[in-house]
Design a protein around this motif. Sequence first.
Motif, PDB file in Angstrom:
ATOM      1  N   UNK A 347      14.392 -32.816 -53.247  1.00 30.63           N
ATOM      2  CA  UNK A 347      16.462 -33.124 -53.010  1.00 30.63           C
ATOM      3  C   UNK A 347      16.388 -32.048 -52.485  1.00 30.63           C
ATOM      4  N   UNK A 348      17.111 -31.670 -51.020  1.00 25.56           N
ATOM      5  CA  UNK A 348      17.797 -31.356 -50.585  1.00 25.56           C
ATOM      6  C   UNK A 348      18.622 -31.369 -50.251  1.00 25.56           C
ATOM      7  N   UNK A 349      20.187 -29.782 -50.468  1.00 29.46           N
ATOM      8  CA  UNK A 349      21.702 -30.571 -49.981  1.00 29.46           C
ATOM      9  C   UNK A 349      22.025 -29.728 -48.836  1.00 29.46           C
ATOM     10  N   UNK A 350      22.839 -30.235 -48.607  1.00 27.75           N
ATOM     11  CA  UNK A 350      24.064 -29.589 -47.374  1.00 27.75           C
ATOM     12  C   UNK A 350      24.879 -29.250 -48.077  1.00 27.75           C
ATOM     13  N   UNK A 351      26.323 -28.166 -47.761  1.00 30.43           N
ATOM     14  CA  UNK A 351      28.090 -28.624 -48.385  1.00 30.43           C
ATOM     15  C   UNK A 351      28.650 -28.136 -47.490  1.00 30.43           C
ATOM     16  N   UNK A 352      29.439 -28.857 -47.345  1.00 30.50           N
ATOM     17  CA  UNK A 352      30.551 -28.218 -45.660  1.00 30.50           C
ATOM     18  C   UNK A 352      31.914 -27.818 -47.630  1.00 30.50           C
ATOM     19  N   UNK A 353      32.113 -27.187 -46.834  1.00 32.66           N
ATOM     20  CA  UNK A 353      33.382 -26.439 -47.627  1.00 32.66           C
ATOM     21  C   UNK A 353      34.784 -26.688 -46.471  1.00 32.66           C
ATOM     22  N   UNK A 354      36.135 -26.659 -47.433  1.00 32.16           N
ATOM     23  CA  UNK A 354      37.230 -26.769 -46.923  1.00 32.16           C
ATOM     24  C   UNK A 354      37.802 -25.866 -46.049  1.00 32.16           C
ATOM     25  N   UNK A 355      37.034 -24.836 -46.561  1.00 33.04           N
ATOM     26  CA  UNK A 355      37.690 -23.574 -45.629  1.00 33.04           C
ATOM     27  C   UNK A 355      35.935 -23.821 -44.382  1.00 33.04           C
ATOM     28  N   UNK A 356      35.436 -24.761 -44.402  1.00 34.44           N
ATOM     29  CA  UNK A 356      34.867 -24.551 -42.837  1.00 34.44           C
ATOM     30  C   UNK A 356      33.476 -23.582 -43.692  1.00 34.44           C
ATOM     31  N   UNK A 357      33.039 -23.534 -44.569  1.00 34.31           N
ATOM     32  CA  UNK A 357      31.989 -22.846 -45.028  1.00 34.31           C
ATOM     33  C   UNK A 357      31.187 -23.823 -45.672  1.00 34.31           C
ATOM     34  N   UNK A 358      29.897 -23.576 -44.782  1.00 38.18           N
ATOM     35  CA  UNK A 358      28.726 -23.784 -45.406  1.00 38.18           C
ATOM     36  C   UNK A 358      27.262 -23.421 -46.294  1.00 38.18           C
ATOM     37  N   UNK A 359      27.179 -23.921 -46.989  1.00 34.19           N
ATOM     38  CA  UNK A 359      26.164 -24.101 -47.243  1.00 34.19           C
ATOM     39  C   UNK A 359      24.733 -24.263 -48.208  1.00 34.19           C
ATOM     40  N   UNK A 360      23.892 -24.391 -47.719  1.00 36.90           N
ATOM     41  CA  UNK A 360      22.345 -25.478 -47.952  1.00 36.90           C
ATOM     42  C   UNK A 360      20.887 -24.741 -48.727  1.00 36.90           C
ATOM     43  N   UNK A 361      20.878 -25.672 -49.315  1.00 38.16           N
ATOM     44  CA  UNK A 361      19.789 -25.414 -50.065  1.00 38.16           C
ATOM     45  C   UNK A 361      18.144 -25.052 -49.122  1.00 38.16           C
ATOM     46  N   UNK A 362      17.813 -23.815 -49.842  1.00 32.43           N
ATOM     47  CA  UNK A 362      16.467 -23.159 -49.204  1.00 32.43           C
ATOM     48  C   UNK A 362      15.321 -24.377 -47.615  1.00 32.43           C
ATOM     49  N   UNK A 363      15.316 -25.440 -48.584  1.00 32.89           N
ATOM     50  CA  UNK A 363      13.674 -26.341 -48.072  1.00 32.89           C
ATOM     51  C   UNK A 363      14.622 -26.938 -46.091  1.00 32.89           C
ATOM     52  N   UNK A 364      15.673 -27.079 -46.182  1.00 29.21           N
ATOM     53  CA  UNK A 364      16.308 -27.339 -44.647  1.00 29.21           C
ATOM     54  C   UNK A 364      16.169 -26.501 -43.824  1.00 29.21           C
ATOM     55  N   UNK A 365      15.633 -27.485 -42.830  1.00 28.42           N
ATOM     56  CA  UNK A 365      15.768 -26.820 -41.612  1.00 28.42           C
ATOM     57  C   UNK A 365      16.660 -27.323 -40.416  1.00 28.42           C
ATOM     58  N   UNK A 366      18.330 -26.401 -41.022  1.00 27.50           N
ATOM     59  CA  UNK A 366      19.520 -26.555 -39.924  1.00 27.50           C
ATOM     60  C   UNK A 366      19.953 -26.087 -38.994  1.00 27.50           C
ATOM     61  N   UNK A 367      19.952 -26.062 -38.005  1.00 29.13           N
ATOM     62  CA  UNK A 367      20.895 -25.271 -37.336  1.00 29.13           C
ATOM     63  C   UNK A 367      22.300 -25.306 -36.642  1.00 29.13           C
ATOM     64  N   UNK A 368      23.107 -24.390 -36.752  1.00 27.03           N
ATOM     65  CA  UNK A 368      24.325 -24.842 -36.843  1.00 27.03           C
ATOM     66  C   UNK A 368      24.828 -24.792 -35.148  1.00 27.03           C
ATOM     67  N   UNK A 369      25.328 -25.963 -34.832  1.00 28.65           N
ATOM     68  CA  UNK A 369      26.154 -25.528 -33.421  1.00 28.65           C
ATOM     69  C   UNK A 369      27.664 -25.178 -33.011  1.00 28.65           C
ATOM     70  N   UNK A 370      28.985 -25.904 -33.647  1.00 27.42           N
ATOM     71  CA  UNK A 370      29.643 -25.507 -34.118  1.00 27.42           C
ATOM     72  C   UNK A 370      30.424 -24.061 -35.029  1.00 27.42           C
ATOM     73  N   UNK A 371      30.989 -23.346 -33.836  1.00 27.81           N
ATOM     74  CA  UNK A 371      30.691 -21.725 -34.716  1.00 27.81           C
ATOM     75  C   UNK A 371      31.789 -21.641 -35.298  1.00 27.81           C
ATOM     76  N   UNK A 372      33.194 -23.120 -35.045  1.00 24.90           N
ATOM     77  CA  UNK A 372      34.136 -23.232 -36.115  1.00 24.90           C
ATOM     78  C   UNK A 372      34.087 -23.055 -37.935  1.00 24.90           C
ATOM     79  N   UNK A 373      32.546 -23.686 -37.904  1.00 21.80           N
ATOM     80  CA  UNK A 373      32.368 -22.902 -39.103  1.00 21.80           C
ATOM     81  C   UNK A 373      31.323 -22.401 -39.396  1.00 21.80           C
ATOM     82  N   UNK A 374      30.873 -21.594 -40.801  1.00 19.62           N
ATOM     83  CA  UNK A 374      30.555 -21.064 -40.588  1.00 19.62           C
ATOM     84  C   UNK A 374      29.087 -20.935 -42.319  1.00 19.62           C
ATOM     85  N   UNK A 375      28.517 -19.729 -41.948  1.00 19.99           N
ATOM     86  CA  UNK A 375      27.276 -20.649 -43.359  1.00 19.99           C
ATOM     87  C   UNK A 375      27.415 -19.740 -43.988  1.00 19.99           C
ATOM     88  N   UNK A 376      27.005 -19.896 -45.278  1.00 21.31           N
ATOM     89  CA  UNK A 376      26.925 -18.787 -46.196  1.00 21.31           C
ATOM     90  C   UNK A 376      25.747 -19.045 -47.280  1.00 21.31           C
TER      91      UNK A 376
END
Length: 376
Positions: A347-376
């Motif tokens: 099971x893999x997960x992507x979390x989106x937070x109120x402050x527009x931060x995104x965290x994910x588990x390592x097994x997901x291939x995720x490409x950020x498109x909207x740069x108002x959000x930031x990966x952590x």
Amino acid sequence: MNLQNALDFNKFMGKTHTKPTEGHKVVVSKSSSVPLYSSCLRVLLLSIIFINILSCTQTEPSRSEFALGTVCTITLFDQANPSVYRDVFNRIREIENLMSVNISSSDVYKINENAGIQPVQVHVDTFIVIERAIFFAESSNGAFDPTVGPLVNLWDITGEHPDRGIDKVPSQEKIDEVLPLVNWQDVVLNKEDYSVFLRRQGMALDLGGIAKGFAADEAAFIIEKAGITYAIIDLGGNVIVMGKKPDNTLWKVGLQNPTILDIPFIGIIRTPQNSLVTSGVNERFFIQDGLLYHHIFSPLNGYPVRNRLLSVTIITHNSMSADALSTAVFVLGYEEGMILLESFPGAEAIFVFEDWEIRKTPGIDFELIDESFRMN
Ligand code: FAD
Ligand code: MG
């Protein structure tokens, strides 16, 4: 929603106001059109993502029907036969008729009606889903709780009971009254006769956090049995991508923007055959006095959950598990949610937070498109 409102929302998302005892309250600008916008968004999102595939290989157009309180869309590619669509939607309706809290002949309705009175014999499908719901309740230490029905009714997030007046946020007194009725340990399952009993009068099951997943798995089973090589199932955001695309590349699925801005998706998930389910504050909510109240409740305090999360997406092989886990992890929050996920390998997960931060588990291939959000 106009740009000014959107900017207000943008600004406020990082500065939420809350009282200690209350659930998730996000300050937003007022807009009566927001809930409608939210339900349109998901359809748009999927049509964007799959558009190029539709044009070249599909032999039957996709079919959408309203069921399970949402728009269900099935897209069959390659050897699609109209009878498969019919079989899938028949099965979805069968599940709705068994597990809806609103249909008076359903198993769940009868279980609730007989709470504190007597056990009710149910269809094996209903039994399986309730058994699984109890499993996830136990695994999540009660964060996922299928007896959340009294809170769902009290909060009436979707406004089924407009007669209750304008002030929709219930009083603390009313919350205190129904909260003791929420307890999965008071569900008695008897496998001998497939009966279900809620120990106390006033208790109520609500399978809204898991049954769509079961329906999606059942739809996938029918499609697979029909020999269809690849397909997309979307039951109001419970997505299953099946098989491989003709060019052998991975499926691309948009991660929905859980804020209510006019930006439909945050980024792209690339995945092989898999189930993707999101629980988020934007799925169902109402706004009162500039505050947003959503539909995922804390069984501890009886309020919409407030823990900095806007959405949790779970990706795994089984839609029912993904559905229950997305709700459970949302309620638990990031740290405890990650601990729960450790006991579900794959099971893999992507979390989106109120402050527009995104965290994910390592097994997901995720490409950020909207740069108002930031990966952590
Ligand atoms: P998820 O995060 O997967 O689940 C959230 C839902 O789970 C909440 O809406 C609530 O129902 C429940 N829930 C809240 N807190 C918790 C918790 N702590 N633990 C466990 N569960 C929790 N909607 C309609 O408007 N009209 C209908 O007639 C209708 N019929 C339905 C029939 C069936 C069989 C099903 C499965 C759903 C139906 N729905 C209907 C939709 C349902 O009410 C939910 O809104 C929907 O399932 C939520 O799914 P989600 O993926 O957005 O959220
Ligand atoms: Mg769920």
